[in-house]
Write an enzyme that holds these catalytic residues in place. Sequence first.
Site, PDB file in Angstrom:
ATOM      1  N   LYS A  88       0.858  -1.193   0.000  1.00  0.00           N
ATOM      2  CA  LYS A  88       0.000   0.000   0.000  1.00  0.00           C
ATOM      3  C   LYS A  88       0.892   1.240   0.000  1.00  0.00           C
ATOM      4  CE  LYS A  88      -3.929   1.777   2.778  1.00  0.00           C
ATOM      5  NZ  LYS A  88      -4.770   1.488   3.969  1.00  0.00           N
ATOM      6  N   SER A 130      -9.725   1.439   3.007  1.00  0.00           N
ATOM      7  CA  SER A 130      -8.886   2.271   2.165  1.00  0.00           C
ATOM      8  C   SER A 130      -7.844   1.489   1.360  1.00  0.00           C
ATOM      9  CB  SER A 130      -8.166   3.307   3.020  1.00  0.00           C
ATOM     10  OG  SER A 130      -7.268   2.675   3.913  1.00  0.00           O
ATOM     11  N   SER A 136      -9.854  -1.127   7.081  1.00  0.00           N
ATOM     12  CA  SER A 136      -9.260  -0.892   5.760  1.00  0.00           C
ATOM     13  C   SER A 136      -8.539  -2.080   5.133  1.00  0.00           C
ATOM     14  CB  SER A 136      -8.305   0.301   5.814  1.00  0.00           C
ATOM     15  OG  SER A 136      -9.025   1.504   5.828  1.00  0.00           O
TER      16      SER A 136
END
Lengths: 485, 102
Positions: free
Chosen positions: A75, A150, A174
């Site tokens: 990420k 997210s 997330s």
Amino acid sequence: MDPTQTTLIGLRDAIAARKVSATETVKAYLHRIDRYNPPINAYHEVYDDLALKRAADVDAGNIKGPLAGVPIAAKDNMCTSYGRTTCSSRMLENFRAPYDCTAVKKLEDAGAIILGKTILDEFAMGSSTENSAFGPTRNPWDRDRVPGGSSGGSAAALAADLCAGSLGSDTGGSIRQPAALCGLVGLKPTYGRVSRYGLVAFASSLDQIGPFTRTVADSALLLQVMSGHDPLDSTSADIPVPDYVGELNQPLTGVRIGLAKQYLSDANDPVVAKAIDDAVAAFKKRGATIVEVDLPHTQYGIPTYYIVATAEASSNLARYDGVRYGHRTEHPEDLIDLYSRSRAEGFGPEVKRRIMLGTYVLSSGYYDAYYLRALKVRRLIKGDFDKAFEKCDAVLCPTTTGPAFRFGEKTDNPLEMYLNDVYTVNANLAGIPGVSVPGGFATVNGTKLPIGLQLLGKVFDESRLLRLAAVIEAEAGCSAQRPKL
Amino acid sequence: MPQKLTEQEVRHVAKLGRLRLGDHEVRQMTDKLSAVLDYVSKLNELDVSNVEPMAHAMDMANVLRDDVERPGLSIDLVLANAPEQSPPFIKVPKVIDDGGGA
């Protein structure tokens, strides 16, 4: 063999047995990225040259380890000393981190190859990747739908076989929510299990890094490699790391599975409700006892979370002032103007809203009414779990109420987006581990969309949580299913 | 908890948060934040008078390490991301007046 169509452990073993080389593997993934990343937008940056160089080193025997040659996506809120670390924000569009995130470094030390960095909701604030400054990621199962967030880019990258495993961060769901919406295993470890060093801070008392994988065994392996104390993160737990991979095969005896009515509401999609029933039957079949538990403060999780998380975020994001790094406005009138305009230009609307909310609840006159009260309710929420875990070993519940939603469906009203996390935020507030496992598919207008089941466990009890997750995995039998791209 | 948020309060909070907001943004922010504050006031339903606040999930305090010297980041690396620089310094607008007195 096609190295992109197996499991992480399957690929690792194939490379170790020289059935496929690391170079062939990386090339195969890069080829897929060329073809499928443009429509899906999972990666923001891909490190072709670095990845091929590391692959050659694996093939030459210079890089060894339990993940030798395995391509992983990280990420883009995890710092790497190569490439950019943007948090999908204009604020950090050109930021080059001077050091490496410990979790990423540990994977690399174990031989993994980082293929690239993935899209997220700006600074990890969101549940759909629609808050990314570099465009949203699309769900590989249906490109008209969100991948969740997210960590949506990391989930979509794996779902589309653009990597063999990926890393996300979970502050209120997330990792688990996008795992559910993309048909993957997503694990949020206990707070402190994995170092947060080099993870760009959103809400420091809630943030935790964890893996996305196709299988529970793959999840155990990545957790194994990433876990442990880090002198660079004083909140990382200084306790031994169990043998997650080895213990996965230990028998489950005398297990007690908790069901809480607060998580089994009528709001759940019928497919989700049926998946829960099927999982309960599977646990019973294996001799588990099903017990009812009460988590009476569940409904207060979202309001508590949005006070605690935004308060911490407003403080953490104060560092983006246009001075030392990040976006700086042109021709500022004075220093305050430099701060205020750099921040106004660098942050997107949702990040601004959260900074405002966090600043407000911490401001003089409102601190007690909002922030302090939320911290007290946080203890009540943790107390619910403490009591529940006297009666059961893990709580079985949905990860989300239903499958992925369409783009734009929840962007007008921030509250509706926040409610997405209703089943996931409480684990972060309490610090306990949670895992989302594929539980089946909902069929919407002829399109198959994955749904996820969640198991919430006691602190540092990931080993048992993973063994329980494997029961659902075996019962649902959908971990090998892939979207048609 | 206090009543509905006003535009004036939003402007004050924006100043505290060092965020320049346009008039349109202030109006939007007032509406959206009011809705969120209204929602979080749900916490008032609970009696928390005898509950200790919990700021952190794990009970830990004062984690200390040995006070041993170790290398930090090089100035080159630190300056590499600075928007404006004059090595070995980062440039910012003038903070102190020429007028003296200080």
